[in-house]
Design an enzyme around this catalytic site. Sequence first.
Site, PDB file in Angstrom:
ATOM      1  N   PHE A 212       0.806  -1.219   0.000  1.00  0.00           N
ATOM      2  CA  PHE A 212       0.000   0.000   0.000  1.00  0.00           C
ATOM      3  C   PHE A 212       0.842   1.272   0.000  1.00  0.00           C
ATOM      4  O   PHE A 212       1.935   1.314   0.564  1.00  0.00           O
ATOM      5  CB  PHE A 212      -0.951   0.006   1.199  1.00  0.00           C
ATOM      6  CG  PHE A 212      -2.030  -1.035   1.100  1.00  0.00           C
ATOM      7  CD1 PHE A 212      -3.120  -0.840   0.276  1.00  0.00           C
ATOM      8  CD2 PHE A 212      -1.940  -2.221   1.808  1.00  0.00           C
ATOM      9  CE1 PHE A 212      -4.113  -1.805   0.162  1.00  0.00           C
ATOM     10  CE2 PHE A 212      -2.922  -3.194   1.705  1.00  0.00           C
ATOM     11  CZ  PHE A 212      -4.012  -2.984   0.880  1.00  0.00           C
ATOM     12  N   HIS A 302      -8.785  -1.127 -10.941  1.00  0.00           N
ATOM     13  CA  HIS A 302      -8.029  -0.819  -9.728  1.00  0.00           C
ATOM     14  C   HIS A 302      -7.094  -1.991  -9.428  1.00  0.00           C
ATOM     15  O   HIS A 302      -7.550  -3.124  -9.253  1.00  0.00           O
ATOM     16  CB  HIS A 302      -8.956  -0.601  -8.538  1.00  0.00           C
ATOM     17  CG  HIS A 302      -8.218  -0.540  -7.232  1.00  0.00           C
ATOM     18  ND1 HIS A 302      -7.614   0.608  -6.783  1.00  0.00           N
ATOM     19  CD2 HIS A 302      -7.941  -1.491  -6.314  1.00  0.00           C
ATOM     20  CE1 HIS A 302      -7.007   0.353  -5.631  1.00  0.00           C
ATOM     21  NE2 HIS A 302      -7.195  -0.919  -5.325  1.00  0.00           N
TER      22      HIS A 302
END
Length: 388
Positions: A212, A302
């Site tokens: 992330f 995504h």
Amino acid sequence: MEAINGARKANSSKATILALGKAFPPQVVMQDLLVDGYFKNTNCEDPRLREKLTRLCKTTTVKTRYVVMSEEILKKYPELTVEGVPTLKQRLNICNKAVTELAIEASQNCIKKWGRPMSDITHLVYVSSSDVRLPGGDLHLASGLGLNTDVRRVSIYFSGCSGGGAGLRVAKDIAENNPGSRVLLATSETTIMGFRPPNVDRPYDLVGAALFGDGAGAIIIGSNPNKEIEKPLFELHTTVQQFLPDTEKIIDGKLTEEGLSFTLARELPQIIEDHIEEFCKKLTKEVGFSQEEYNKLFWAVHPGGPAILNRLEKKFHLDEDKLSASRRALSDFGNASSNTIVYVLEYLLEDNEKMKSEGKNNPDEWGLILAFGPGVTFEGILTRAVIN
């Protein structure tokens, strides 16, 4: 939707993406250096965890990311690296300030590309899973940008990786039902809430550390573009949101005194593969594509991780280049949650411009915007590229 001399006319009744923008914090994390830095910052010397994170850093395909976390923050808040210490207040102090600053910068970049004055923005859709306060981040963003005090605001919180798709869906509905409106969609995320020292009982923390990233994205959406000023990029057509029953624990996050406790089940890529075909059929019904024709679409997916992209590529027998924009975004920015779909769309535009400059045929006209988040929730938009 008539095409003349290779140009596609915009459908004035449809909500259209008119500009894109992004912003990142100054700290750049090179994936090759992550393991040493992470274990040094968290004072951990467990060789098993180090080996696992090293392996994860390779499999994620991420090369660079941008993060809010810095040595200065760790010096000011050393308790963030200590197991079992309540740090929610400290994390919120960092996050709330950071996401507002990033959202302002991304929005300013987007508005500059748009070409119209900020006062023409009538609506604001704000998306974040990193912002917890009253008043919310939507008001702080509106105030920080200097938007009109009567700008109509909507907030979407804790939608995770599907937040960007949800924001586009809501912005589309606003734009098409309010003639003359111009909607600013802003997404902003930071991983500060989930930053924790490695622990053998929490293997998911290592996935977060390897995958992330932080940043912000912004999009201007409106119908009936003013062609003298505005440049239509993508029309937004059919939208579908769907949750899968009994999958609430697959992507699970809880706000605790130590920050955000997050788990991601291994089954997620398989669950997406099992349900994505029927979902895409709903989206493409308007233009009548069959599975055999999915290579005629462009794909803005995504990039939750390489396994999800690999499953989609295999499921629809996609050509290797169909997910290149998603793979580039993952490599360059990591999974930046709701922001990432903005980065994917920008890379698609770059690819289109490159094809035009090389004198190649017009890129695919129709495409899909897809995102997957907690629920498990699917967000999808059938979109049409407008080539000028």
